[in-house]
Scaffold this motif. Structure first.
Motif, PDB file in Angstrom:
ATOM      1  N   TYR A   1      41.211  33.167  42.126  1.00  0.00           N
ATOM      2  CA  TYR A   1      40.239  34.249  42.275  1.00  0.00           C
ATOM      3  C   TYR A   1      40.011  34.924  40.925  1.00  0.00           C
ATOM      4  CZ  TYR A   1      40.551  33.946  47.380  1.00  0.00           C
ATOM      5  OH  TYR A   1      40.483  33.511  48.676  1.00  0.00           O
ATOM      6  N   SER A   2      38.789  35.360  40.694  1.00  0.00           N
ATOM      7  CA  SER A   2      38.477  36.062  39.455  1.00  0.00           C
ATOM      8  C   SER A   2      38.917  37.517  39.561  1.00  0.00           C
ATOM      9  CB  SER A   2      36.978  35.997  39.174  1.00  0.00           C
ATOM     10  OG  SER A   2      36.253  36.764  40.139  1.00  0.00           O
ATOM     11  N   GLU A   3      38.954  38.197  38.417  1.00  0.00           N
ATOM     12  CA  GLU A   3      39.352  39.610  38.402  1.00  0.00           C
ATOM     13  C   GLU A   3      38.410  40.447  39.260  1.00  0.00           C
ATOM     14  OE1 GLU A   3      40.073  43.236  35.159  1.00  0.00           O
ATOM     15  OE2 GLU A   3      39.671  41.183  34.484  1.00  0.00           O
TER      16      GLU A   3
ATOM     17  N   GLU B   1      44.849  36.171  41.508  1.00  0.00           N
ATOM     18  CA  GLU B   1      44.238  35.492  40.359  1.00  0.00           C
ATOM     19  C   GLU B   1      44.962  34.173  40.062  1.00  0.00           C
ATOM     20  OE1 GLU B   1      43.567  37.924  36.901  1.00  0.00           O
ATOM     21  OE2 GLU B   1      43.206  39.724  38.113  1.00  0.00           O
TER      22      GLU B   1
END
Length: 277
Positions: A98-100, A94
């Protein structure tokens, strides 16, 4: 007379001993100049790492998240089948954009699963990775495992430049003259010659052996050179993900000390103003 004679003998022996050492030293220097020692194969053939310019270089360097994401893709598709990244957690991704949800999917789809033990049965099984898990270790039963890459950029001199040079250093060959001079450097069967590796021959086959081994989503052409740069940048991040925080803290400390010094000097001038020395 006898004590004086004994002292004279001691001085003569001492001078003789020093003279012999000096002659030996001079002789060694002359021999070295006339016949310098031959370089070993490693000294003669080993190459220093190529220059690599990354956004993270220098005291004011910052991570290029787009490049680091490309490097992660190279690691995932090319390197992860052999090398571990066990000092890094999936959720750390993250930090590079990057998203969760993306991190959870990456963890779940990772081909190497987390080992779990059934305490009652005494057997081992597997489960899907969670975002909180570290990247699982890769094992090769009976042969050990290739090195973990988490701290590789810190563990090797010149860090990212070494990784980049090693990955792009395959394809060199010894000339017939070099093979004759250094028969011990001839690549054994099952090994690969790489002048950037410490002992010149490495067991790892060239991992980046052709262009377009991966497909970058940002449209960047995945040449061997580009992939090597990107994965090197990624390994700089895995080795020190808090680098930017450290740089900011260092800059804040320097500014604080500079301002404090100016204020202290101003106070000094104020206190001693008008006082005759």
């Amino acid at each position: 007379m006898l004590p004086l004679f004994m002292r004279s003998i001691k001085f003569l022996i001492g001078f003789a001993f020093v003279g012999v050492l000096m002659l030996a030293l001079v002789g060694t220097i002359i021999d070295t100049i006339q016949e310098p020692p031959q370089k070993t194969a490693e000294e003669e053939l080993h190459h220093h790492p190529k220059k690599l310019d990354l956004a993270s270089n220098g005291p004011f360097g910052k991570f290029d998240n787009a490049q680091i994401q490309r490097g992660f893709l190279v690691f995932e598709k090319v390197c992860a089948s052999c090398h571990s990244l066990n000092m890094v957690s999936f959720r750390d991704l993250e930090q590079i954009g990057y998203s969760e949800a993306e991190v959870k999917k990456i963890a779940k789809d990772w081909p190497v699963k987390q080992p779990v033990q059934d305490e009652k049965a005494g057997t081992w099984g597997e489960r899907d990775n969670l975002a909180s898990d570290r990247f699982p270790k890769v094992f090769y039963p009976g042969t050990g495992s290739p090195p973990d890459l988490s701290l590789m950029a810190k563990a090797r001199h010149d860090g990212a430049a070494y990784v980049y040079s090693l990955l792009t250093g395959y394809g060199h060959e010894l000339t017939p003259e070099q093979q004759k001079r250094f028969p011990g450097a001839v690549t054994p069967e099952g090994m690969y010659f790489n002048p950037y590796f410490a002992n010149l021959n490495i067991a790892m086959p060239p991992p980046l052996n052709s262009d377009d081994q991966v497909t970058y989503t940002d449209g960047t052409r995945a040449t061997v050179d580009q992939m090597a740069k990107d994965v090197s940048a990624f390994l700089v991040w895995t080795a020190e993900p808090t680098m930017q925080t450290r740089h900011r803290a260092g800059l804040a400390v320097v500014l604080f000390l500079l301002i404090t010094t100016i204020l202290a000097y101003g106070a000094y001038l104020t206190v001693w103003r008008g006082v005759k020395h």
